[in-house]
Design an enzyme around this catalytic site. Sequence first.
Site, PDB file in Angstrom:
ATOM      1  N   ARG A  76       0.850  -1.202   0.000  1.00  0.00           N
ATOM      2  CA  ARG A  76       0.000   0.000   0.000  1.00  0.00           C
ATOM      3  C   ARG A  76       0.881   1.247   0.000  1.00  0.00           C
ATOM      4  O   ARG A  76       1.534   1.564   0.991  1.00  0.00           O
ATOM      5  CB  ARG A  76      -0.883  -0.012   1.252  1.00  0.00           C
ATOM      6  CG  ARG A  76      -1.819   1.156   1.361  1.00  0.00           C
ATOM      7  CD  ARG A  76      -2.908   1.142   0.333  1.00  0.00           C
ATOM      8  NE  ARG A  76      -3.823   0.019   0.539  1.00  0.00           N
ATOM      9  CZ  ARG A  76      -4.743  -0.355  -0.370  1.00  0.00           C
ATOM     10  NH1 ARG A  76      -4.863   0.282  -1.525  1.00  0.00           N
ATOM     11  NH2 ARG A  76      -5.537  -1.384  -0.121  1.00  0.00           N
ATOM     12  N   ARG A  98       1.347  -6.837  -9.658  1.00  0.00           N
ATOM     13  CA  ARG A  98       1.763  -6.252  -8.374  1.00  0.00           C
ATOM     14  C   ARG A  98       1.888  -7.310  -7.272  1.00  0.00           C
ATOM     15  O   ARG A  98       2.217  -6.988  -6.134  1.00  0.00           O
ATOM     16  CB  ARG A  98       0.808  -5.122  -7.945  1.00  0.00           C
ATOM     17  CG  ARG A  98      -0.620  -5.541  -7.668  1.00  0.00           C
ATOM     18  CD  ARG A  98      -1.465  -4.360  -7.200  1.00  0.00           C
ATOM     19  NE  ARG A  98      -2.822  -4.776  -6.880  1.00  0.00           N
ATOM     20  CZ  ARG A  98      -3.667  -4.072  -6.157  1.00  0.00           C
ATOM     21  NH1 ARG A  98      -3.321  -2.906  -5.672  1.00  0.00           N
ATOM     22  NH2 ARG A  98      -4.890  -4.515  -5.913  1.00  0.00           N
ATOM     23  N   HIS A 163      -0.223   3.164 -10.375  1.00  0.00           N
ATOM     24  CA  HIS A 163      -1.202   3.574  -9.352  1.00  0.00           C
ATOM     25  C   HIS A 163      -0.508   4.397  -8.259  1.00  0.00           C
ATOM     26  O   HIS A 163      -0.542   4.054  -7.068  1.00  0.00           O
ATOM     27  CB  HIS A 163      -1.826   2.293  -8.775  1.00  0.00           C
ATOM     28  CG  HIS A 163      -3.099   2.466  -8.000  1.00  0.00           C
ATOM     29  ND1 HIS A 163      -3.231   3.334  -6.935  1.00  0.00           N
ATOM     30  CD2 HIS A 163      -4.302   1.857  -8.126  1.00  0.00           C
ATOM     31  CE1 HIS A 163      -4.448   3.234  -6.447  1.00  0.00           C
ATOM     32  NE2 HIS A 163      -5.123   2.349  -7.154  1.00  0.00           N
ATOM     33  N   ASP A 206     -13.010   9.005  -6.575  1.00  0.00           N
ATOM     34  CA  ASP A 206     -12.553   7.882  -7.410  1.00  0.00           C
ATOM     35  C   ASP A 206     -13.025   8.156  -8.840  1.00  0.00           C
ATOM     36  O   ASP A 206     -14.186   7.944  -9.173  1.00  0.00           O
ATOM     37  CB  ASP A 206     -13.150   6.563  -6.872  1.00  0.00           C
ATOM     38  CG  ASP A 206     -12.475   5.344  -7.490  1.00  0.00           C
ATOM     39  OD1 ASP A 206     -11.692   5.515  -8.450  1.00  0.00           O
ATOM     40  OD2 ASP A 206     -12.721   4.220  -7.001  1.00  0.00           O
ATOM     41  N   GLU A 261      -2.984   8.614 -11.010  1.00  0.00           N
ATOM     42  CA  GLU A 261      -2.502   7.396 -11.672  1.00  0.00           C
ATOM     43  C   GLU A 261      -2.479   7.561 -13.181  1.00  0.00           C
ATOM     44  O   GLU A 261      -3.518   7.874 -13.780  1.00  0.00           O
ATOM     45  CB  GLU A 261      -3.427   6.237 -11.288  1.00  0.00           C
ATOM     46  CG  GLU A 261      -3.648   6.140  -9.788  1.00  0.00           C
ATOM     47  CD  GLU A 261      -4.833   5.256  -9.424  1.00  0.00           C
ATOM     48  OE1 GLU A 261      -5.124   4.299 -10.168  1.00  0.00           O
ATOM     49  OE2 GLU A 261      -5.475   5.528  -8.405  1.00  0.00           O
TER      50      GLU A 261
HETATM   51  O1  TA6 Z   1      -7.478   3.517  -8.690  1.00  0.00           O
HETATM   52  C1  TA6 Z   1      -8.556   3.671  -7.854  1.00  0.00           C
HETATM   53  C2  TA6 Z   1      -8.980   2.321  -7.336  1.00  0.00           C
HETATM   54  O2  TA6 Z   1      -9.302   1.469  -8.397  1.00  0.00           O
HETATM   55  C3  TA6 Z   1     -10.152   2.518  -6.357  1.00  0.00           C
HETATM   56  O3  TA6 Z   1     -11.388   2.106  -6.887  1.00  0.00           O
HETATM   57  C4  TA6 Z   1      -9.713   1.804  -5.104  1.00  0.00           C
HETATM   58  O4  TA6 Z   1     -10.306   0.620  -4.879  1.00  0.00           O
HETATM   59  C5  TA6 Z   1      -8.201   1.779  -5.256  1.00  0.00           C
HETATM   60  O5  TA6 Z   1      -7.917   1.714  -6.617  1.00  0.00           O
HETATM   61  C6  TA6 Z   1      -7.370   0.825  -4.430  1.00  0.00           C
HETATM   62  O6  TA6 Z   1      -7.446  -0.483  -4.887  1.00  0.00           O
HETATM   63  P1  TA6 Z   1      -6.692  -1.649  -4.111  1.00  0.00           P
HETATM   64  O7  TA6 Z   1      -7.011  -2.897  -4.873  1.00  0.00           O
HETATM   65  O8  TA6 Z   1      -5.218  -1.320  -4.144  1.00  0.00           O
HETATM   66  O9  TA6 Z   1      -7.217  -1.627  -2.704  1.00  0.00           O
END
Ligand code: TA6
Length: 287
Positions: A76, A98, A163, A206, A261
Amino acid sequence: MHPIIQALLNEAEQTDKTVNHAKIKELDVLVVRHPLCNAVISLYGGHLLHWQPTHSSHPVLWLSLDSLFQKGKAIRGGVPICWPWFGKVNTPAHGFARLIDWTLMEHHSSDENVSLTLTLTNNEHTADYIKTPFNVSLQFTLGNTCDIKLITKGNLNATSALHSYFTVNNIETSIVKGLGANYQEKLLTDNKPSIIGELTFNQEVDRVYTEADAEQQIVDEHRTITLHSHHCSDIVTWNPWMENANNMADLSDYKTFVCVEHARINKPIISTELKSVSYGVTISVDA
Ligand code: TA6
């Protein structure tokens, strides 16, 4: 700075190497020390965890203090690589890249920067998802600026995103600029921007912006982070806000980051064995 990153940098300072191999729990990482920047890359996920140019007083990338650094879970923070799909269109969410180990192919250093190439090709972990030959590589050029390129080769139709989680002083007083007028809203309530192309935050966000400028800026009280987009079709912006963050095991501090992103979602990557497709971002910061 995240205490794990600080400890790795302190340890690497004892050597005279520019690129050092180390570990965060069970994950293999590369610790980069160069006169113009320091950085940490996890081979698990091909994931840039930290980049800070010497002239900057704070890390540019945000890394969660609650991140698990555990195989099977995404890290994260930093720059997770979403590939060969973005989002929940398939399982696992945001693709498998990932969640598996990449290989360091080469690294070079010069007075200006350190460049590192990581690759991922067909193996036992990818066989369930892609049967045909592929090769995806990540090129990091780390110095005063941070350049990330993702290059896909093989007969593929893929969606993808870098991301990236960026450090901000306070999300409630930060602005993201250069997003363009059009976006796809992923939430039920649309928090319409008061200035077209700019985003401020007072609740969960989002969105997928589909006609962004070639450059985005993340502006907080202390500095501006500038992002040059290369061959991207979309820019995604995300912050979960308090309630969602409280429900996530690896994210408690939603106030000090914003995800911006650089992505290929609405215009997917269409590559062949002979024709590779590349996209990416160059990050710089003024303080
Ligand atoms: O990029 C935004 C997103 O797709 C959100 O919808 C949110 O869920 C985030 O990514 C994080 O995703 P993750 O799978 O890393 O928890």
